[in-house]
Enzyme design. Structure first.
Site, PDB file in Angstrom:
ATOM      1  N   ARG A 181       0.843  -1.198   0.000  1.00 45.09           N
ATOM      2  CA  ARG A 181       0.000   0.000   0.000  1.00 45.09           C
ATOM      3  C   ARG A 181       0.878   1.247   0.000  1.00 45.09           C
ATOM      4  O   ARG A 181       0.614   2.210  -0.735  1.00 45.09           O
ATOM      5  CB  ARG A 181      -0.920  -0.006   1.214  1.00 45.09           C
ATOM      6  N   ASN A 234     -10.902  -4.961   0.783  1.00 48.63           N
ATOM      7  CA  ASN A 234     -10.965  -3.783  -0.089  1.00 48.63           C
ATOM      8  C   ASN A 234     -10.173  -3.965  -1.373  1.00 48.63           C
ATOM      9  O   ASN A 234      -9.210  -4.738  -1.396  1.00 48.63           O
ATOM     10  CB  ASN A 234     -10.430  -2.561   0.670  1.00 48.63           C
ATOM     11  N   HIS A 256     -17.811   2.676  -1.027  1.00 45.40           N
ATOM     12  CA  HIS A 256     -16.944   3.850  -0.975  1.00 45.40           C
ATOM     13  C   HIS A 256     -17.409   4.990  -1.877  1.00 45.40           C
ATOM     14  O   HIS A 256     -16.681   5.967  -2.072  1.00 45.40           O
ATOM     15  CB  HIS A 256     -15.485   3.497  -1.307  1.00 45.40           C
ATOM     16  N   TYR A 291     -16.025   9.277   1.753  1.00 47.60           N
ATOM     17  CA  TYR A 291     -15.038   9.123   0.679  1.00 47.60           C
ATOM     18  C   TYR A 291     -15.232  10.158  -0.426  1.00 47.60           C
ATOM     19  O   TYR A 291     -14.354  10.343  -1.274  1.00 47.60           O
ATOM     20  CB  TYR A 291     -15.113   7.714   0.079  1.00 47.60           C
TER      21      TYR A 291
END
Length: 433
Positions: free
Chosen positions: A95, A149, A200, A252
């Site tokens: 990430r 996710n 999201h 988001y």
């Protein structure tokens, strides 16, 4: 009879103890016999820490729940009734690498959307489809509850490419129920919300408190709209903009509505050596140091406010509705099947849905405002292309998916995707063509 076997793939996650706590709290109505916690070799230390804490929590509660940890995914899946997936392929280190490359190119870095979310999906979809092959063979009647996710994209990939009964879950709907119950000082059962969107990218399109519509009045009240702005982490969206929006966006949306402000902050932090996920890394280090103590037998105070914390409650509530065929309405990620007529039938959407023992049926959405419709169509096209790219491994589709996303300027897409693929090369075999 107490025979429910629940499997958590990604059992070494720092979120697992919250799931265990939720199971303990609801044991009298959902008696789980076994909880299998599964992880990979690299996660064995965290898995051991979480398993030991889970056993202490169960012992303290006095319930006969077996906690079994294993690195053997197939053994865990066999004959399971419910399987929860909460994995992070590549861990926080990948990430962070994605974030660095995005910011180097002057693009928003966020793991669930945009370029970083795109790469997260490409790494994760093949792994999830492998897991689904095991489920189809060893537990064909099981329900898969996906928290991994980017949840909507992963869930869409699963039902488009497998025969698994799957539903996607996120904390956002539960968080809205918690927020409005506090704002109006009522129980959550007195709150009724209509949701439209995808994971999201969710909107509240109607709000009822004790049966009375509140959305219009609330959005015309300056103090109330300011409170929503603050509590939904909207980062200070213009109140007049929100009042004219006609719906309440989830937390988001600022990535799209305040892109320059957020990007400027991220780049300034990046120049000082900081990444958006640094806080998460520090948080997890602290949590595991607490979990590891033999004196820890309950969750640390404040953990319920952590991002993602409400997923545990959502997961167990959905399992109850499935297990007892309660036909309750939950806002989950599921196959559209005509609920939103201007999206493909096989698009994954997040709307109020009836959750039954053998199926999940999204409810038809009311007329949706044009600006919401257009925005949702754009993001769903990106998500559809992302799933196709991950399955076909076609680089051209990858490029078109990324160039379509509103957080990625089209002129930057080609150079950005080249750098991202070089950094992620170890995860793509066979390679994209």
């Amino acid at each position: 009879m107490n025979t429910i076997k629940l499997v958590v793939i990604g059992g070494g996650s720092p979120y697992t103890p919250q799931l265990i706590e939720e199971i303990i709290q609801q044991y009298e109505v959902l008696p789980v016999a076994e909880i299998w916690l599964v992880d990979i070799l690299e996660g064995r230390k965290r898995l051991s820490i979480v398993t030991n804490l889970s056993k202490r929590m169960v012992a303290r509660a006095g319930y006969p729940i077996k906690i079994i940890d294993t690195l053997d995914r197939r053994q865990a899946i066999k004959d399971a009734a419910y399987i929860i997936t909460q994995i992070r392929v590549g861990g926080l280190s990948m990430r962070q690498r994605d974030e660095s490359i995005c910011l180097k190119h002057g693009v928003i870095a966020q793991e669930t959307t945009g370029a970083a979310g795109f790469m997260n999906a490409l790494r994760t979809i093949p792994v999830m489809l492998d897991i689904c092959e095991d489920i189809e063979e060893l537990a064909p009647d099981a329900w898969l509850l996906n928290i991994t996710n980017p949840c909507g994209i992963i869930t869409e990939a699963i039902y488009k490419n497998t025969n698994i009964k799957v539903v996607g879950l996120s904390e956002t709907p539960t968080s809205f129920y918690q927020m409005f119950s506090k704002m109006y000082q009522v129980s959550k059962k007195d709150v009724n919300i209509s949701f439209v969107g995808t994971n999201h990218l969710l909107w509240v399109t109607e709000l009822f408190i004790k049966g009375k519509s509140k959305l219009t009045d609330m959005m015309l009240n300056d103090s109330t709209i300011s409170e929503v702005n603050d509590k939904s982490n909207s980062l200070g969206l213009d109140p007049f903009f929100l009042q004219t929006y006609g719906a309440i966006p989830c937390n988001y949306h600022p990535y799209y509505l305040e892109t320059e402000k957020i990007l400027t902050k991220q780049i300034e932090a990046y120049k000082e050596g900081n990444l958006p996920s640094d806080g998460r890394t520090r948080e997890e280090t602290t949590l595991f140091s607490i979990y590891e103590r033999k004196s820890t037998i309950e969750l640390p105070k404040g953990l319920e406010d952590r991002e993602g914390a409400a997923c545990a409650e959502a997961a167990i509530n959905v399992i109850k509705s499935i297990h007892y065929d309660q036909k309750q309405v939950h806002a989950v990620s599921a196959c559209n099947n005509g609920a939103i007529p201007w999206l493909p039938d096989d698009a994954c959407i997040q709307v109020n849905s009836v959750v039954e023992q053998y199926r999940i049926s999204p409810l038809n959405s009311e007329i949706i405002l044009p600006h919401i419709r257009g925005f949702l169509q754009l993001i769903k096209a990106f998500e559809e292309l992302t799933v196709e790219a991950a399955v076909t491994r076609n680089m051209g589709i990858c490029l078109q998916a990324l160039a379509l996303h509103p957080l990625v300027p089209a002129e930057k897409a080609h150079a950005l995707i080249q750098d991202l693929f070089m950094e992620n090369e170890a995860y793509f075999h066979p390679v994209f063509y």
